[in-house]
Design an enzyme around this catalytic site. Structure first.
Site, PDB file in Angstrom:
ATOM      1  N   TRP A  43     -10.153  86.782 -22.947  1.00 42.23           N
ATOM      2  CA  TRP A  43     -11.574  86.410 -22.805  1.00 42.23           C
ATOM      3  C   TRP A  43     -11.666  84.995 -22.219  1.00 42.23           C
ATOM      4  O   TRP A  43     -12.425  84.752 -21.282  1.00 42.23           O
ATOM      5  CB  TRP A  43     -12.253  86.471 -24.175  1.00 42.23           C
ATOM      6  N   HIS A  45     -10.422  81.629 -29.029  1.00 42.75           N
ATOM      7  CA  HIS A  45     -10.416  81.664 -30.502  1.00 42.75           C
ATOM      8  C   HIS A  45     -11.716  81.052 -31.047  1.00 42.75           C
ATOM      9  O   HIS A  45     -12.311  81.568 -31.986  1.00 42.75           O
ATOM     10  CB  HIS A  45      -9.200  80.908 -31.049  1.00 42.75           C
ATOM     11  N   ASP A  76      -8.661  91.314 -31.352  1.00 40.56           N
ATOM     12  CA  ASP A  76      -7.738  91.040 -30.245  1.00 40.56           C
ATOM     13  C   ASP A  76      -8.512  90.754 -28.964  1.00 40.56           C
ATOM     14  O   ASP A  76      -9.607  91.284 -28.765  1.00 40.56           O
ATOM     15  CB  ASP A  76      -6.806  92.254 -30.062  1.00 40.56           C
ATOM     16  N   GLY A  77      -7.916  89.936 -28.115  1.00 40.22           N
ATOM     17  CA  GLY A  77      -8.478  89.694 -26.786  1.00 40.22           C
ATOM     18  C   GLY A  77      -9.057  88.302 -26.580  1.00 40.22           C
ATOM     19  O   GLY A  77      -9.684  88.045 -25.548  1.00 40.22           O
ATOM     20  N   GLY A 132      -7.482  85.484 -25.972  1.00 43.26           N
ATOM     21  CA  GLY A 132      -6.824  84.803 -24.860  1.00 43.26           C
ATOM     22  C   GLY A 132      -7.331  85.314 -23.522  1.00 43.26           C
ATOM     23  O   GLY A 132      -7.665  84.531 -22.618  1.00 43.26           O
ATOM     24  N   SER A 191      -1.090  86.758 -37.819  1.00 46.38           N
ATOM     25  CA  SER A 191       0.025  87.598 -38.266  1.00 46.38           C
ATOM     26  C   SER A 191       1.281  86.755 -38.472  1.00 46.38           C
ATOM     27  O   SER A 191       1.389  85.638 -37.944  1.00 46.38           O
ATOM     28  CB  SER A 191       0.307  88.696 -37.240  1.00 46.38           C
ATOM     29  N   LEU A 242     -20.336  91.923 -50.295  1.00 50.20           N
ATOM     30  CA  LEU A 242     -19.161  92.193 -49.454  1.00 50.20           C
ATOM     31  C   LEU A 242     -17.963  91.331 -49.881  1.00 50.20           C
ATOM     32  O   LEU A 242     -18.143  90.147 -50.179  1.00 50.20           O
ATOM     33  CB  LEU A 242     -19.512  91.875 -47.991  1.00 50.20           C
TER      34      LEU A 242
HETATM   35  C1  FPP Z   1      -5.957  87.709 -31.074  1.00 47.94           C
HETATM   36  O1  FPP Z   1      -6.286  87.432 -29.740  1.00 47.94           O
HETATM   37  C2  FPP Z   1      -6.599  86.785 -32.002  1.00 47.94           C
HETATM   38  C3  FPP Z   1      -5.950  85.974 -32.877  1.00 47.94           C
HETATM   39  C4  FPP Z   1      -4.478  85.928 -32.963  1.00 47.94           C
HETATM   40  C5  FPP Z   1      -6.660  85.029 -33.762  1.00 47.94           C
HETATM   41  C6  FPP Z   1      -7.959  85.466 -34.341  1.00 47.94           C
HETATM   42  C7  FPP Z   1      -8.704  84.278 -34.797  1.00 47.94           C
HETATM   43  C8  FPP Z   1     -10.046  84.093 -34.722  1.00 47.94           C
HETATM   44  C9  FPP Z   1     -10.963  85.127 -34.255  1.00 47.94           C
HETATM   45  C10 FPP Z   1     -10.652  82.798 -35.081  1.00 47.94           C
HETATM   46  C11 FPP Z   1     -10.638  82.361 -36.502  1.00 47.94           C
HETATM   47  C12 FPP Z   1     -10.847  83.393 -37.511  1.00 47.94           C
HETATM   48  C13 FPP Z   1     -11.585  83.259 -38.648  1.00 47.94           C
HETATM   49  C14 FPP Z   1     -11.475  84.339 -39.663  1.00 47.94           C
HETATM   50  C15 FPP Z   1     -12.498  82.146 -38.919  1.00 47.94           C
HETATM   51  P1  FPP Z   1      -5.130  87.040 -28.728  1.00 47.94           P
HETATM   52  O2  FPP Z   1      -4.952  85.565 -28.780  1.00 47.94           O
HETATM   53  O3  FPP Z   1      -3.891  87.816 -29.039  1.00 47.94           O
HETATM   54  O4  FPP Z   1      -5.741  87.490 -27.353  1.00 47.94           O
HETATM   55  P2  FPP Z   1      -4.970  88.095 -26.090  1.00 47.94           P
HETATM   56  O5  FPP Z   1      -4.365  89.390 -26.543  1.00 47.94           O
HETATM   57  O6  FPP Z   1      -6.057  88.292 -25.078  1.00 47.94           O
HETATM   58  O7  FPP Z   1      -3.952  87.109 -25.666  1.00 47.94           O
END
Ligand code: FPP
Length: 247
Positions: free
Chosen positions: A26, A38, A21-22, A24, A66, A132
């Site tokens: 970042w 992302h 998480d985080g 956005g 999700s 793994l």
């Molecule tokens: C949550 O941060 C992150 C996600 C919903 C997506 C995670 C995806 C990746 C790390 C990239 C691709 C993954 C792989 C496995 C190759 P957020 O967008 O909710 O951030 P925020 O809470 O700061 O808005």
């Protein structure tokens, strides 16, 4: 001293799950779009997969998308799906070299066709790997998974294959997406949010929870080792008392 060097190698959790998480927030720090976060999140994924392999974690489950994430703006969903295809294309050879197997949990059929094809391609290519197991939770939510399991059990009860008296924890486990994996011993969430967000609710009944303020794109394998170090210093009682554990 590095956290990696402090780890007790025969007490490494068999299964670590991470709510990444985080991204956005970042990106916002640099005045950038959420997708920039992302993209940088992929570097954290690479480092954590490497780290988990190095210390002998058996299963690493990453909450990558999700069920609820489908409600995000279409451009962001498209960017995430594109990033997934690109990352799998680019990383599969490296995963093969590192002996990493790939699995997916979630409603795979709801993913775009090109994502499904790329996942199948990578899973097949890494099929013989024995190190793994990297598990991507995609279009996943725990309530969805539990409802699906209950529907399938109900069908088996209806057809006479299962008697209601046979329904217990083991049977329920067999109908979950994670049926062939141990439950996570450690669940990590980045970005300072202290909630579970519909992730592996059944499986984390006795998991140790670790929350860190670090935003996901800043998270690296040393942060994973710090979380595992913290885990190794906790007393896991599974409902028993400390005295019972000592004797
Ligand atoms: C949550 O941060 C992150 C996600 C919903 C997506 C995670 C995806 C990746 C790390 C990239 C691709 C993954 C792989 C496995 C190759 P957020 O967008 O909710 O951030 P925020 O809470 O700061 O808005």
């Amino acid at each position: 001293m590095l956290f990696k060097d402090k780890l007790i190698l025969d007490k490494i959790p068999r299964h670590v799950a991470i709510i990444m998480d985080g991204n956005g927030r970042w990106a916002a720090q640099f005045g950038n779009e959420r997708t920039f976060g992302h993209e940088h999140g992929v570097e954290a994924v690479r480092s954590v997969v490497e780290g988990a392999s190095e210390v002998g974690v058996g299963y690493l489950t990453l909450y990558a998308f999700s069920t609820e994430n489908w409600a995000r703006p279409k451009e962001e969903v498209d960017a995430l799906m594109g990033l997934l295809v690109q990352s799998i294309s680019e990383e599969t050879d490296e995963l093969l070299k590192s002996n990493v197997r790939l699995r997916v949990i979630g409603d795979v059929k709801s993913l775009p066709q090109n994502v499904q094809e790329k996942l199948t391609w990578s899973i097949d290519k890494l099929n013989a790997c024995s190190g793994l197991t990297l598990v991507l939770a995609l279009s996943y939510s725990s309530k969805w998974e539990i409802v699906e399991a209950v529907k399938r059990i109900a069908e088996q009860v209806k057809s006479g294959e299962v008697d209601p008296s046979e329904i217990d924890y083991d049977l329920m486990n067999r109908f979950l997406n994670t049926s062939d994996m141990p439950d996570p011993e450690l669940l990590i969430r980045t970005s300072g949010e202290c909630r579970i967000s519909n992730f592996l609710l059944w499986q984390i009944a006795y998991s140790e929870l670790y929350f860190t303020p670090k935003l996901w794109p800043d998270f690296r394998k040393e942060d994973l080792f710090e979380a595992i170090y913290d885990f190794q210093n906790r007393e896991r009682r599974f409902g028993k008392t400390s005295q019972q554990l000592e004797s």
